[in-house]
Design a protein around this motif. Structure first.
Motif, mmCIF file in Angstrom:
data_model
loop_
_atom_site.group_PDB
_atom_site.id
_atom_site.type_symbol
_atom_site.label_atom_id
_atom_site.label_comp_id
_atom_site.label_asym_id
_atom_site.label_seq_id
_atom_site.Cartn_x
_atom_site.Cartn_y
_atom_site.Cartn_z
ATOM 1 N N ASN A 140 32.332 36.417 -0.796
ATOM 2 C CA ASN A 140 32.992 35.865 -1.986
ATOM 3 C C ASN A 140 32.395 36.486 -3.246
ATOM 4 O O ASN A 140 31.185 36.414 -3.468
ATOM 5 C CB ASN A 140 32.872 34.343 -2.015
ATOM 6 N N LYS A 141 33.241 37.091 -4.046
ATOM 7 C CA LYS A 141 32.817 37.715 -5.290
ATOM 8 C C LYS A 141 33.485 37.055 -6.501
ATOM 9 O O LYS A 141 32.864 36.905 -7.550
ATOM 10 C CB LYS A 141 33.138 39.211 -5.268
ATOM 11 N N ALA A 142 34.741 36.682 -6.361
ATOM 12 C CA ALA A 142 35.474 36.112 -7.497
ATOM 13 C C ALA A 142 35.001 34.694 -7.827
ATOM 14 O O ALA A 142 35.054 34.282 -8.989
ATOM 15 C CB ALA A 142 36.973 36.108 -7.203
ATOM 16 N N PHE A 143 34.543 33.967 -6.823
ATOM 17 C CA PHE A 143 34.136 32.584 -7.037
ATOM 18 C C PHE A 143 32.781 32.348 -6.390
ATOM 19 O O PHE A 143 32.499 32.856 -5.303
ATOM 20 C CB PHE A 143 35.180 31.617 -6.472
ATOM 21 N N SER A 144 31.969 31.553 -7.048
ATOM 22 C CA SER A 144 30.629 31.266 -6.538
ATOM 23 C C SER A 144 30.687 30.279 -5.379
ATOM 24 O O SER A 144 31.709 29.613 -5.157
ATOM 25 C CB SER A 144 29.759 30.698 -7.661
ATOM 26 N N ASP A 145 29.555 30.170 -4.682
ATOM 27 C CA ASP A 145 29.472 29.202 -3.588
ATOM 28 C C ASP A 145 29.750 27.790 -4.081
ATOM 29 O O ASP A 145 30.463 27.017 -3.435
ATOM 30 C CB ASP A 145 28.080 29.245 -2.947
ATOM 31 N N ASP A 146 29.201 27.435 -5.244
ATOM 32 C CA ASP A 146 29.374 26.075 -5.764
ATOM 33 C C ASP A 146 30.830 25.779 -6.106
ATOM 34 O O ASP A 146 31.307 24.653 -5.923
ATOM 35 C CB ASP A 146 28.498 25.874 -7.004
ATOM 36 N N GLU A 147 31.551 26.787 -6.618
ATOM 37 C CA GLU A 147 32.964 26.580 -6.942
ATOM 38 C C GLU A 147 33.771 26.290 -5.681
ATOM 39 O O GLU A 147 34.655 25.422 -5.682
ATOM 40 C CB GLU A 147 33.525 27.816 -7.652
ATOM 41 N N ILE A 148 33.479 27.029 -4.619
ATOM 42 C CA ILE A 148 34.223 26.814 -3.361
ATOM 43 C C ILE A 148 33.824 25.481 -2.731
ATOM 44 O O ILE A 148 34.676 24.735 -2.234
ATOM 45 C CB ILE A 148 33.965 27.974 -2.388
ATOM 46 N N LYS A 149 32.529 25.167 -2.756
ATOM 47 C CA LYS A 149 32.076 23.885 -2.195
ATOM 48 C C LYS A 149 32.708 22.705 -2.933
ATOM 49 O O LYS A 149 32.922 21.639 -2.348
ATOM 50 C CB LYS A 149 30.556 23.782 -2.275
ATOM 51 N N GLY A 150 33.023 22.899 -4.222
ATOM 52 C CA GLY A 150 33.583 21.816 -5.019
ATOM 53 C C GLY A 150 34.938 21.349 -4.553
ATOM 54 O O GLY A 150 35.336 20.214 -4.851
ATOM 55 N N ILE A 151 35.689 22.200 -3.838
ATOM 56 C CA ILE A 151 37.017 21.800 -3.357
ATOM 57 C C ILE A 151 36.972 21.257 -1.932
ATOM 58 O O ILE A 151 37.978 20.811 -1.402
ATOM 59 C CB ILE A 151 38.007 22.985 -3.418
ATOM 60 N N MET A 152 35.796 21.297 -1.309
ATOM 61 C CA MET A 152 35.667 20.879 0.086
ATOM 62 C C MET A 152 35.299 19.406 0.189
ATOM 63 O O MET A 152 34.605 18.865 -0.672
ATOM 64 C CB MET A 152 34.602 21.728 0.799
ATOM 65 N N ILE A 193 40.374 21.051 7.781
ATOM 66 C CA ILE A 193 41.227 20.947 6.592
ATOM 67 C C ILE A 193 40.586 21.690 5.423
ATOM 68 O O ILE A 193 41.279 22.317 4.616
ATOM 69 C CB ILE A 193 41.481 19.472 6.241
ATOM 70 N N ASP A 194 39.246 21.645 5.341
ATOM 71 C CA ASP A 194 38.545 22.361 4.270
ATOM 72 C C ASP A 194 38.818 23.868 4.322
ATOM 73 O O ASP A 194 38.951 24.514 3.286
ATOM 74 C CB ASP A 194 37.043 22.106 4.368
ATOM 75 N N ILE A 195 38.894 24.424 5.516
ATOM 76 C CA ILE A 195 39.185 25.858 5.656
ATOM 77 C C ILE A 195 40.555 26.177 5.060
ATOM 78 O O ILE A 195 40.733 27.182 4.356
ATOM 79 C CB ILE A 195 39.131 26.273 7.141
ATOM 80 N N GLU A 196 41.535 25.286 5.308
ATOM 81 C CA GLU A 196 42.866 25.501 4.727
ATOM 82 C C GLU A 196 42.826 25.315 3.213
ATOM 83 O O GLU A 196 43.552 25.997 2.479
ATOM 84 C CB GLU A 196 43.871 24.522 5.357
ATOM 85 N N ARG A 197 41.974 24.395 2.731
ATOM 86 C CA ARG A 197 41.830 24.212 1.278
ATOM 87 C C ARG A 197 41.301 25.486 0.628
ATOM 88 O O ARG A 197 41.735 25.861 -0.467
ATOM 89 C CB ARG A 197 40.871 23.049 0.992
ATOM 90 N N ILE A 198 40.349 26.125 1.269
ATOM 91 C CA ILE A 198 39.777 27.356 0.713
ATOM 92 C C ILE A 198 40.847 28.440 0.617
ATOM 93 O O ILE A 198 40.962 29.133 -0.408
ATOM 94 C CB ILE A 198 38.589 27.825 1.576
ATOM 95 N N LYS A 199 41.647 28.582 1.672
ATOM 96 C CA LYS A 199 42.721 29.576 1.649
ATOM 97 C C LYS A 199 43.709 29.287 0.518
ATOM 98 O O LYS A 199 44.109 30.189 -0.221
ATOM 99 C CB LYS A 199 43.462 29.588 2.995
ATOM 100 N N ASP A 200 44.096 28.028 0.408
ATOM 101 C CA ASP A 200 45.055 27.657 -0.630
ATOM 102 C C ASP A 200 44.461 27.852 -2.024
ATOM 103 O O ASP A 200 45.159 28.259 -2.962
ATOM 104 C CB ASP A 200 45.484 26.194 -0.433
#
Length: 547
Positions: A207-219, A243-250
């Motif tokens: 992941n380069k466009a978004f940080s780990d914390d940004e992605i964790k925030g939607i999970m 479901i979190d995996i699908e959230r990340i894709k979306d």
């Protein structure tokens, strides 16, 4: 003496070997099917009577209704075989046999059965963390039901999933049948819960466009923290994680990364089986922008009208979320013209060699439809008119998708029904594909509130507080409230009432009656008695002006 095979001989030898294997398989298959073959159809005897032997709990009529053999019929081997299969298909019996008995010149067809035992009780062993009632609610097998192993296997899967949802990812569930006697048994679920598995760390790679914390925030899956014991965060639940995996894709597609790929997560359990470490590899792909937006099919509006309504714009970043909203909006535009069955298809065409995508909307309008009957169900307390006056749709009017959506939102906004329980179902009556009946399903919730409190302070001494409120008084949507505050030197009493639709009009009317007395001051005391009246009228859809 040795012989070396040349290529031709090797090929001939291979062909012979293959031919032998094919003939062998055909021979075996023929014999297997021959076992299942009952031969040509043969008449056995004319049935004078049918008897059932071996039943104790199952009714005789339940078996006779299932079989196709009847008194006076000629029984053949095919019919007999099918009837045995039908009886066995009831799932009540361990085995089924058929017999022919001749008594006083009568040919009697006898079905002998052995009943499966009864599950007298269901027992859980090892469930220290989860209540027995919660586990029982997951089962299809019930006490005093006939034993069905297939249903028990489904119960095992349900219990396993339930434990995973509660955070016991490593829990194991098995079962045991304990015989009480030849006809009854206990079904015992043997559970090993282990400890709840907590998420120690979630790591992302690529992941380069978004940080780990940004992605964790939607999970929904979160790492264990200091307050996890209070909030329940940090528990690993496989269903939520998928479901979190699908959230990340979306999330990525909403931000314009159309070709994002989220790899299969690597989940590692620590040696003490208490922690889970999760690694997720993300291949973001390029950021896509929208090039051209085109419209095909049965287009009812001008391109300028459609482009103005769209949230997705040319030369801006692509967004999956905006695209979904645009499809919904375009569908409603057609439905507001009466085309209830309008279909809006969207197709994406990535531009070769460029990080751009063309978006094509295709329209199928269908036929114009009208609203038929509107029926309200599930409102045991709330009157029909309370719901109907919130509707933007009316019987006999042309179909409107936006009015249907607004009607559902208005009914939900009343606050009289359970969240998510308001459902608007549309169905065409038989023979009328241009009419849609609307069935409104609701589930009542508790709309009353009661509070009571008492205490003591050095300023006021002992005091008592009480309040009662009913937001759906008499099921008419009326609001009735009562409050009381009593202390040594201060007393307050208030009764309020509001009618949201006075005489079934748009006018709102209400008022309060109050009494207040205060003798806390040493120099004076005062008393207030009075009432107030308020009147309101809507000046916009969701705005009322009160006087």
């Amino acid at each position: 003496m040795s012989h070396t095979f040349n290529d031709t001989e090797k090929l001939m030898l291979r062909h012979r070997l293959v031919s032998f294997l094919v003939l062998f398989i055909i021979f075996v298959s023929t014999n297997v099917f021959a076992i299942d073959d009952i031969g040509p159809k043969k008449n056995l005897f004319k049935i004078d009577e049918i008897q059932i032997e071996g039943i104790k709990k199952v009714e005789k009529e339940a078996i006779l209704e299932r079989v196709h053999s009847r008194k006076g019929m000629m029984l053949d081997n095919y019919l007999l075989r099918k009837d045995i299969q039908r009886i066995y298909g009831l799932k009540y019996f361990e085995w089924v046999e058929s017999h022919h008995r001749k008594v006083k010149g009568k040919d009697i067809l006898i079905f002998k059965v052995k009943e499966k035992p009864i599950v007298t009780s269901i027992i859980f062993e090892g469930n220290d963390e989860i209540d027995e009632d919660d586990l029982t609610s997951q089962l299809k097998t019930k006490s005093f039901s006939i034993l069905d192993i297939n249903t028990i296997k489904l119960d095992l899967s349900a219990l396993q999933k339930f434990y995973e949802e509660k955070g016991f990812y490593l829990a194991s569930v098995d079962y045991e049948l304990r015989n009480r006697n030849s006809e009854n048994l206990d079904l015992v679920f043997k559970i090993r819960e282990y400890e709840k598995v907590l998420v120690k760390q979630i790591s992302f790679f690529g992941n380069k466009a978004f940080s780990d914390d940004e992605i964790k925030g939607i999970m929904e899956t979160r790492e264990e923290s200091l307050f996890s014991f209070m909030s329940g965060s940090g528990n690993f639940k496989e269903f939520n994680f998928n479901i979190d995996i699908e959230r990340i894709k979306d999330f990525y597609k909403t931000k314009g990364y159309l070709l994002v790929n989220v790899g299969t997560p690597d989940i590692t359990v620590s040696e003490d089986r208490k922690w889970v470490f999760i690694s997720i590899k993300v291949n973001e792909g390029p950021l896509f922008t929208v090039r051209d937006i085109t419209f095909q099919g049965e287009v009812l509006f001008t391109e300028d009208e459609l482009h103005t309504k769209l949230q997705l714009k040319s030369d801006e970043n692509y967004s999956e979320a905006l695209l979904r909203q645009d499809v919904q909006m375009l569908t409603e535009m057609y439905q507001d013209k009466g085309y209830a069955f309008a279909n809006v298809l969207r197709t994406l065409h990535p531009v070769p060699g460029e990080n751009k995508v063309d978006v094509e909307f295709s329209f199928e309008k269908g036929k114009i439809a009208y609203f038929g009957k509107i029926v309200v169900k599930g409102n045991t307390k709330t009157r029909d008119k309370v719901i109907r006056r919130e509707l933007k749709i009316h019987e006999g009017t042309m179909f409107s998708g936006s009015n249907l959506r607004l009607s559902k939102e208005n009914v939900n906004r009343l606050g009289f029904f359970e969240p998510g329980s308001v459902v608007f179902n549309t169905v065409s009556p038989q023979g009328r594909d241009d009419v849609l009946d609307v069935e409104i399903q609701v589930k009542e919730r508790n709309t009353g509130q009661i509070s009571l409190g008492a205490g003591y302070s050095t300023a006021t001494g002992a005091f008592l507080q009480a309040s009662i409120a009913q937001n759906n008084f008499r099921g008419l949507g009326q609001n009735l409230s009562f409050s009381l505050n009593i202390a040594d030197s201060n007393k307050t009493f208030n009764v309020g009432f509001t009618e949201p639709y006075l005489f079934d009009t748009k006018w709102t009317a209400g008022g309060d009656i109050f009494v207040t007395s205060n003798s806390q001051s040493t120099s004076y005391d005062y008393k207030r008695k009075g009432f107030d009246v308020r009147v309101g009228y809507p000046i916009f859809d969701y705005t009322r002006l009160f006087v």
